[in-house]
Structures are given as C-alpha cells and as structure tokens.
Design a protein around this motif. Sequence first.
Motif, PDB file in Angstrom:
ATOM      1  N   PHE A  96      26.008 123.692 -37.768  1.00 17.78           N
ATOM      2  CA  PHE A  96      26.127 122.088 -37.739  1.00 17.78           C
ATOM      3  C   PHE A  96      26.316 121.567 -36.393  1.00 17.78           C
ATOM      4  CE2 PHE A  96      27.889 123.260 -42.122  1.00 17.78           C
ATOM      5  CZ  PHE A  96      26.782 123.096 -42.730  1.00 17.78           C
ATOM      6  N   ASN A  97      27.421 122.408 -35.532  1.00 14.62           N
ATOM      7  CA  ASN A  97      27.772 121.730 -34.504  1.00 14.62           C
ATOM      8  C   ASN A  97      28.253 120.085 -34.492  1.00 14.62           C
ATOM      9  OD1 ASN A  97      27.119 124.156 -33.609  1.00 14.62           O
ATOM     10  ND2 ASN A  97      25.835 123.679 -32.214  1.00 14.62           N
ATOM     11  N   LEU A  98      28.896 119.897 -35.422  1.00 14.12           N
ATOM     12  CA  LEU A  98      29.378 118.406 -35.678  1.00 14.12           C
ATOM     13  C   LEU A  98      31.037 118.525 -34.923  1.00 14.12           C
ATOM     14  CD1 LEU A  98      28.585 117.583 -39.244  1.00 14.12           C
ATOM     15  CD2 LEU A  98      27.638 116.916 -37.134  1.00 14.12           C
ATOM     16  N   LEU A  99      31.269 117.620 -34.167  1.00 16.38           N
ATOM     17  CA  LEU A  99      32.669 117.462 -33.711  1.00 16.38           C
ATOM     18  C   LEU A  99      33.390 116.776 -34.600  1.00 16.38           C
ATOM     19  CD1 LEU A  99      31.199 115.727 -30.379  1.00 16.38           C
ATOM     20  CD2 LEU A  99      31.544 118.160 -30.943  1.00 16.38           C
ATOM     21  N   ASP A 100      34.406 117.668 -34.597  1.00 14.81           N
ATOM     22  CA  ASP A 100      35.573 117.280 -35.726  1.00 14.81           C
ATOM     23  C   ASP A 100      36.321 116.007 -35.479  1.00 14.81           C
ATOM     24  OD1 ASP A 100      35.140 119.032 -37.987  1.00 14.81           O
ATOM     25  OD2 ASP A 100      36.296 120.346 -37.315  1.00 14.81           O
ATOM     26  N   ASN A 101      36.226 115.561 -34.153  1.00 19.93           N
ATOM     27  CA  ASN A 101      37.311 114.388 -33.744  1.00 19.93           C
ATOM     28  C   ASN A 101      36.336 113.147 -33.629  1.00 19.93           C
ATOM     29  OD1 ASN A 101      35.659 115.591 -31.436  1.00 19.93           O
ATOM     30  ND2 ASN A 101      37.192 115.060 -30.033  1.00 19.93           N
ATOM     31  N   PHE A 102      35.004 113.164 -34.317  1.00 23.20           N
ATOM     32  CA  PHE A 102      34.183 112.046 -34.169  1.00 23.20           C
ATOM     33  C   PHE A 102      33.998 112.066 -35.723  1.00 23.20           C
ATOM     34  CE2 PHE A 102      31.494 111.994 -30.172  1.00 23.20           C
ATOM     35  CZ  PHE A 102      32.770 111.945 -29.284  1.00 23.20           C
ATOM     36  N   ASN A 103      33.703 110.695 -36.525  1.00 26.09           N
ATOM     37  CA  ASN A 103      33.444 110.435 -37.711  1.00 26.09           C
ATOM     38  C   ASN A 103      32.119 110.722 -37.771  1.00 26.09           C
ATOM     39  OD1 ASN A 103      31.815 108.082 -37.216  1.00 26.09           O
ATOM     40  ND2 ASN A 103      33.833 106.789 -37.769  1.00 26.09           N
ATOM     41  N   ASN A 104      31.438 110.919 -38.955  1.00 25.69           N
ATOM     42  CA  ASN A 104      30.100 111.295 -39.063  1.00 25.69           C
ATOM     43  C   ASN A 104      29.170 110.319 -38.695  1.00 25.69           C
ATOM     44  OD1 ASN A 104      30.689 113.720 -40.565  1.00 25.69           O
ATOM     45  ND2 ASN A 104      31.116 112.554 -42.457  1.00 25.69           N
ATOM     46  N   ARG A 105      29.465 108.944 -38.638  1.00 22.76           N
ATOM     47  CA  ARG A 105      28.723 107.876 -37.922  1.00 22.76           C
ATOM     48  C   ARG A 105      28.460 108.262 -36.555  1.00 22.76           C
ATOM     49  NH1 ARG A 105      27.918 103.169 -40.116  1.00 22.76           N
ATOM     50  NH2 ARG A 105      29.940 103.502 -41.249  1.00 22.76           N
ATOM     51  N   ASP A 106      29.652 108.713 -35.897  1.00 22.06           N
ATOM     52  CA  ASP A 106      29.532 108.863 -34.316  1.00 22.06           C
ATOM     53  C   ASP A 106      28.951 109.962 -34.222  1.00 22.06           C
ATOM     54  OD1 ASP A 106      30.837 106.541 -34.017  1.00 22.06           O
ATOM     55  OD2 ASP A 106      32.862 107.253 -33.889  1.00 22.06           O
ATOM     56  N   ASN A 107      28.963 111.104 -34.976  1.00 25.33           N
ATOM     57  CA  ASN A 107      28.452 112.228 -34.679  1.00 25.33           C
ATOM     58  C   ASN A 107      26.823 112.005 -34.845  1.00 25.33           C
ATOM     59  OD1 ASN A 107      29.702 115.066 -34.578  1.00 25.33           O
ATOM     60  ND2 ASN A 107      31.139 114.111 -35.886  1.00 25.33           N
ATOM     61  N   ILE A 108      26.390 111.428 -35.359  1.00 26.44           N
ATOM     62  CA  ILE A 108      24.676 110.787 -35.792  1.00 26.44           C
ATOM     63  C   ILE A 108      24.448 110.123 -34.536  1.00 26.44           C
ATOM     64  CG2 ILE A 108      23.163 109.508 -37.105  1.00 26.44           C
ATOM     65  CD1 ILE A 108      24.974 110.451 -39.493  1.00 26.44           C
ATOM     66  N   PHE A 109      25.305 109.224 -33.868  1.00 21.08           N
ATOM     67  CA  PHE A 109      25.001 108.300 -32.872  1.00 21.08           C
ATOM     68  C   PHE A 109      25.097 109.015 -31.561  1.00 21.08           C
ATOM     69  CE2 PHE A 109      26.685 104.164 -35.041  1.00 21.08           C
ATOM     70  CZ  PHE A 109      25.484 104.066 -35.591  1.00 21.08           C
ATOM     71  N   LEU A 110      25.477 110.326 -31.365  1.00 21.08           N
ATOM     72  CA  LEU A 110      25.711 110.970 -30.210  1.00 21.08           C
ATOM     73  C   LEU A 110      24.404 111.034 -29.284  1.00 21.08           C
ATOM     74  CD1 LEU A 110      27.740 112.067 -28.470  1.00 21.08           C
ATOM     75  CD2 LEU A 110      27.445 114.204 -29.609  1.00 21.08           C
ATOM     76  N   PRO A 111      23.315 111.499 -29.965  1.00 27.21           N
ATOM     77  CA  PRO A 111      22.103 111.355 -29.072  1.00 27.21           C
ATOM     78  C   PRO A 111      21.637 110.080 -28.526  1.00 27.21           C
ATOM     79  CG  PRO A 111      21.475 112.066 -31.324  1.00 27.21           C
ATOM     80  CD  PRO A 111      23.041 112.001 -31.263  1.00 27.21           C
ATOM     81  N   LEU A 112      21.860 109.016 -29.345  1.00 24.55           N
ATOM     82  CA  LEU A 112      21.504 107.740 -28.913  1.00 24.55           C
ATOM     83  C   LEU A 112      22.459 107.297 -27.648  1.00 24.55           C
ATOM     84  CD1 LEU A 112      20.608 106.208 -32.458  1.00 24.55           C
ATOM     85  CD2 LEU A 112      19.130 107.103 -30.761  1.00 24.55           C
ATOM     86  N   VAL A 113      23.892 107.607 -27.924  1.00 27.07           N
ATOM     87  CA  VAL A 113      24.705 107.246 -27.050  1.00 27.07           C
ATOM     88  C   VAL A 113      24.467 107.981 -25.685  1.00 27.07           C
ATOM     89  CG1 VAL A 113      27.298 107.278 -26.286  1.00 27.07           C
ATOM     90  CG2 VAL A 113      26.607 106.946 -28.574  1.00 27.07           C
TER      91      VAL A 113
END
Length: 162
Positions: A96-113
């Motif tokens: 998954f490579n999700l960041l635990d210190n980001f909520n799921n919304r922010d994990n999804i937004f990461l490439p757009l950020v």
Amino acid sequence: MALLEVKNLKKVYTTRFTQNQVQALSNVNFSVNKGEYVAIMGESGSGKTTLLNILAALDKPTSGQVLLHGKDITHISEKEIANFRREHLGFVFQDFNLLDNFNNRDNIFLPLVLSKKKYPEMKKRLEPIAKQLGIENILDKFPYEISGGQKQRVAVARAIIT
C-alpha cells in the motif's frame, strides 16, 4: 497504434560482491492497446517485478525500448521521468505505501499536492472516486485505523486520482 510497446527488453544485474551477472529479462516483446487489460504471471524469480519497475520508469533496462504513446521512456532525463510518473502513472503497491501520519484523504491527495493542484480541484476529483470505491466514510481516518481491503481501495484511489 499501441498505447505501450516493449521491444527487445533486456535487464542484467551485476551482483555487488562477486560481480556475477544475472539476467532478469531477455528479449521481452509485447504491446498493449488502449482498453486492454494485461496480467503478468510467472514463477518466483522470473522477472515480473523487474519488468514492472522498468515499465513504471523506476528502473532502466540494460537494452531495449519501452514506448509509451510512441515515446521511449528509457532515454529521458530523471527530471522528465519524475514529472512523467507524477502526471501519468498511478501505482498500487503490494504493501500500500500509505503514510500513517496522513489521513486517508491526504494520502490520496499526495500526487495532486506534488503536482501543485489547488484544493477545490483535488476535492472535485476525489468525490466520484471515493464514492465509486466506497471509501467516503473512511477518508478522515488514518491507515492504521482501517482494514487491509480498505487500505487497498485508498491506494487505488491515490493511483487513479491523477
């Protein structure tokens, strides 16, 4: 015209200590047309991960070509390839490579950020994806608060939001 063409792809690794050469890929050729689904299958050690890493521009082949929309992605600069990955590729990693210190919304937004998109556009893109994947109610949770299947859907959302 094929969306993706792989021509005479070869990858040879040299071991660190003994300098032995290991051929991971040899003369791989295939094409994928728009709308096709492709499965890469093979026994352990057959080069599946090596092939995927080269297709994703995370690694370079020893020789051969990877043409995406007719452009050889094996011979472009690191800066161009980073931009290319950010704008055109989505990755769903096995872990998954999700960041635990980001909520799921922010994990999804990461490439757009990383692409410097504005929040209203990010929100507009996320809403239909979250609904389709059934993850609207977990967007404010953190990865450690959800199941493996939910993490996979968050990772898929992150991969396709661009």
